[in-house]
Design an enzyme around this catalytic site. Structure first.
Site, PDB file in Angstrom:
ATOM      1  N   ARG A  27      -3.646 -10.057   4.793  1.00 36.25           N
ATOM      2  CA  ARG A  27      -3.854 -10.158   3.437  1.00 36.25           C
ATOM      3  C   ARG A  27      -2.789  -9.857   2.396  1.00 36.25           C
ATOM      4  O   ARG A  27      -2.658  -8.455   2.535  1.00 36.25           O
ATOM      5  CB  ARG A  27      -5.385  -9.705   3.054  1.00 36.25           C
ATOM      6  CG  ARG A  27      -5.663  -9.695   1.543  1.00 36.25           C
ATOM      7  CD  ARG A  27      -6.881  -8.889   1.269  1.00 36.25           C
ATOM      8  NE  ARG A  27      -7.429  -8.734   0.168  1.00 36.25           N
ATOM      9  CZ  ARG A  27      -7.094  -8.096  -0.702  1.00 36.25           C
ATOM     10  NH1 ARG A  27      -6.519  -7.035  -0.480  1.00 36.25           N
ATOM     11  NH2 ARG A  27      -7.722  -8.264  -1.924  1.00 36.25           N
ATOM     12  N   LYS A  85       1.006  -1.336  -0.035  1.00 33.63           N
ATOM     13  CA  LYS A  85      -0.017  -0.022   0.023  1.00 33.63           C
ATOM     14  C   LYS A  85       0.654   1.257  -0.129  1.00 33.63           C
ATOM     15  O   LYS A  85       2.025   1.125   0.127  1.00 33.63           O
ATOM     16  CB  LYS A  85      -1.078  -0.067   1.077  1.00 33.63           C
ATOM     17  CG  LYS A  85      -2.020  -1.101   1.035  1.00 33.63           C
ATOM     18  CD  LYS A  85      -3.169  -1.273   2.021  1.00 33.63           C
ATOM     19  CE  LYS A  85      -4.279  -2.001   1.475  1.00 33.63           C
ATOM     20  NZ  LYS A  85      -5.372  -2.203   2.654  1.00 33.63           N
TER      21      LYS A  85
END
Length: 319
Positions: A282, A243
């Site tokens: 995840r 991210k």
């Protein structure tokens, strides 16, 4: 490898799929590891995901990558047909289903436990029928009543993620009094809707939504205080993989690190989450995070062993 069965995309005039190994025991939510953090591998069947959009947007390439993650140690494969990157356009439900249903069916036949990453109840229902065993929904505060009703009816595991707006609005919704306390409160408010509909507590997994409606500093604050979120009593899933806040941290010459240059940092965040006792992570790079989760499990076990020994010694001394 032994053949399992014919799969979509095989046959004349089509590109071959990888040959599937002999079927494993059918995966189930209840058979997931109890002694370490669960690894959920990300499979984006999309042309526009921020990290690997377009790499796995054919049925053949998606199945091949899903199998690589499965045989590489992923406990769950999270299959999605709609990008949730900031600014992404919504995808028609029929197109989403076209992208993911053959992939889910084939990977489930190989023995993988499949999660479907979707905001749409119709897609979730079809995915469950195709062999998925878990629903992962980023809708957050905007979860649809149809989805709540579906989870109550099917009583399947469901990931409730904290988010305040869709992919086009999320970056403007980062105002918090205290990001940790506010995320906990807002998750609790949405969770109450599921409980009121009859969803069992053990079927709700909470995700603090790192990267969704949060600034980089807010992401770090959440990551450092995941144990506070865990005090809500549900299993916690954490998604940091590749991210933006990791790219910013790893900037060089004023340029953020590219998504695929963030895997080492991602595995470090896996270790941080696992050391705080989180149920799952995840991730894109399954192998590195699986190793990190195993290391963190040993660290926690070492802490527990010392506490138990000191407690036993104190009890013996007091007798």
């Amino acid at each position: 490898m032994d053949s399992l069965a014919a799969a979509p995309g095989t046959g004349p005039a089509t590109s071959p799929l990888p040959v599937l190994r002999a079927r494993r025991a059918v995966a189930s939510f209840g058979s997931l590891p109890q002694d370490r953090t669960v690894i959920m591998g990300i499979l984006n069947c999309t042309p526009d995901s921020f990290s690997d959009g377009g790499e796995y947007d054919s049925t053949e390439s998606a199945i091949a990558h899903g199998l690589r993650m499965f045989y590489g140690g992923a406990d769950i494969i999270d299959v999605g047909g709609e990008s949730t990157r900031p600014g992404a356009e919504e995808v028609d439900e029929l197109e989403e289903q076209r992208r993911i249903l053959p992939v889910i069916s084939t990977l489930a036949k190989a023995g993988a436990l499949i999660s479907v990453d979707t905001r749409h109840a119709s897609t979730a229902a079809l995915a469950l029928d195709a062999g998925a065993g878990l629903i992962n929904d980023v809708s957050g505060a905007h979860v649809h009543d149809d989805m709540i009703a579906l989870i109550a009816e099917r009583q399947v595991p469901y990931v409730l993620m904290h988010s305040r707006g869709d992919s086009r609005a999320m970056d403007s919704l980062t105002q918090y009094t205290d990001v940790v306390d506010d995320v906990v409160r807002e998750l609790a408010e949405i969770r109450a809707k599921f409980y009121a509909a009859g969803v069992k507590e053990e079927n709700l997994i909470l995700d603090p939504g790192i990267g969704f409606s949060k600034s980089a500093e807010q992401n770090w604050e959440l990551l450092a205080n995941l144990h506070v979120v865990a005090e809500m009593g549900n299993k916690i899933l954490v998604g940091t993989s590749r991210k933006r806040f990791l790219g910013s941290l790893l900037s060089s010459a004023g340029k953020a690190a590219a998504p695929k240059e963030r895997d080492d940092a991602t595995s470090a965040t896996t270790a941080i989450a696992a050391a705080q006792g989180m149920w799952g992570v995840r991730v894109h790079d399954v192998g590195a995070s699986l190793d990190a989760a195993k290391v963190a499990a040993k660290l926690v076990a070492g802490q527990s062993a010392r506490k138990a020994r000191l407690r036993a010694a104190a009890e013996d001394a007091g007798q």
